[in-house]
Design a protein around this motif. Structure first.
Motif, PDB file in Angstrom:
ATOM      1  N   ALA A 103       2.797   0.955  11.288  1.00 17.69           N
ATOM      2  CA  ALA A 103       2.326   0.682   9.926  1.00 17.69           C
ATOM      3  C   ALA A 103       0.840   0.991   9.791  1.00 17.69           C
ATOM      4  O   ALA A 103       0.400   1.561   8.777  1.00 17.69           O
ATOM      5  CB  ALA A 103       2.602  -0.773   9.560  1.00 17.69           C
ATOM      6  N   ASN A 104       0.032   0.649  10.797  1.00 18.02           N
ATOM      7  CA  ASN A 104      -1.400   0.931  10.737  1.00 18.02           C
ATOM      8  C   ASN A 104      -1.662   2.445  10.727  1.00 18.02           C
ATOM      9  O   ASN A 104      -2.561   2.931  10.028  1.00 18.02           O
ATOM     10  CB  ASN A 104      -2.117   0.284  11.920  1.00 18.02           C
ATOM     11  N   ALA A 105      -0.886   3.183  11.515  1.00 19.51           N
ATOM     12  CA  ALA A 105      -1.052   4.637  11.532  1.00 19.51           C
ATOM     13  C   ALA A 105      -0.725   5.243  10.170  1.00 19.51           C
ATOM     14  O   ALA A 105      -1.436   6.131   9.676  1.00 19.51           O
ATOM     15  CB  ALA A 105      -0.168   5.243  12.614  1.00 19.51           C
ATOM     16  N   VAL A 106       0.348   4.748   9.548  1.00 18.69           N
ATOM     17  CA  VAL A 106       0.728   5.258   8.225  1.00 18.69           C
ATOM     18  C   VAL A 106      -0.321   4.898   7.184  1.00 18.69           C
ATOM     19  O   VAL A 106      -0.711   5.735   6.355  1.00 18.69           O
ATOM     20  CB  VAL A 106       2.111   4.708   7.822  1.00 18.69           C
ATOM     21  N   ASN A 107      -0.802   3.664   7.230  1.00 21.31           N
ATOM     22  CA  ASN A 107      -1.810   3.238   6.256  1.00 21.31           C
ATOM     23  C   ASN A 107      -3.106   4.024   6.406  1.00 21.31           C
ATOM     24  O   ASN A 107      -3.798   4.299   5.415  1.00 21.31           O
ATOM     25  CB  ASN A 107      -2.083   1.746   6.409  1.00 21.31           C
TER      26      ASN A 107
END
Length: 253
Positions: free
Chosen positions: A50-54
């Motif tokens: 999720a952090n990578a996508v955000n």
């Protein structure tokens, strides 16, 4: 091609968000059913994805918006040439409409519809054909729907405390709403690719039909200019009438 590539990346990114949301919902369901069945490592993996996508979301969104608006402005310039008086809004709104509150909900739609109608192919009698606008409706409805659903999910998550066991079910509902908004973004991005492809193709086809006519008119104008120049060169120069000596003497006196 840049618009195609960036819209495809947006669709892929939104699909990843849907997958992450479903993954999170599954883990939370297992946590509700039996706390011992889920470990912190499972949630750490979800969090890292999720952090990578955000981290990629904002740069990708800005790049897509910039390239799409440039394409949209050029499409409107072409549409003005095809139908000068067939637009409800001025050309500047192709940029400003996206950043103006309230009207951003329908001005871009009107601009795109007018460009679509102006760029429609011509029939045998030279009249513009009436094309289906379903793909435009699909693109705009899913795009606006994704914005609305995203706002709802953002409001819901502010009222959820994941540390409170009783709020886990509310958190799952929030994640499901967010997944629905991301799914709408996937559809909106794919529909936008279709709109860009068809509208560009229609204008290219119209240009292919206009260019030969323009080239022929230019050639005819050049021929007329050459004929006029040749005729002017071939015509005899005016001959000055001779003057006799008496007349010259009188003129001198």
């Amino acid at each position: 091609m840049a618009v195609y590539a960036l819209l495809a990346l947006n669709a892929a990114m939104a699909a990843v968000v849907v997958a992450v949301d479903l993954w999170s919902d599954m883990l939370l369901g297992r946590l509700v059913d039996g706390p011992g069945e889920v470990g912190l490592d499972d949630f750490d993996a979800v969090k890292s994805v999720a952090n990578a996508v955000n981290g990629m979301f904002i740069p990708l969104a800005l790049a897509t918006a910039g390239v799409f608006i440039v394409w949209f402005y050029r499409i409107r310039q072409n549409a003005d040439l095809l139908v000068p008086n067939g637009h409800r809004l001025g050309r500047g709104w192709t940029i400003g409409a996206w950043f103006t509150p309230i009207v951003q909900l329908w001005f871009p739609w009107q601009l795109m519809v007018d460009c679509w109608r102006a760029s429609a192919p011509l029939d045998a009698e030279g009249r513009r054909r009436k094309l289906s606008e379903k793909v435009l409706a699909l693109w705009w409805c899913t795009w606006i729907g994704s914005l609305i659903v995203g706002r709802i999910a953002g409001t819901m998550v502010r009222h959820v405390n994941p540390l409170v066991p009783g709020d886990l079910e509310s958190l799952r509902n929030t994640i499901r709403v967010e997944a629905a908004g991301s799914a709408l973004r996937v559809v909106a991005a794919i529909a936008a690719i279709v709109v860009v492809n068809r509208l560009t193709a229609m204008q290219q086809a119209r240009r292919a039909g206009i260019n030969p006519l323009a080239a022929r008119a230019a050639q005819e104008a050049r021929v007329r200019a050459l004929v006029s120049a040749s005729a002017a060169a071939a015509s005899p120069a005016p001959v000055e009438a001779p003057r006799d000596a008496a007349s010259e003497g009188q003129a001198s006196a």
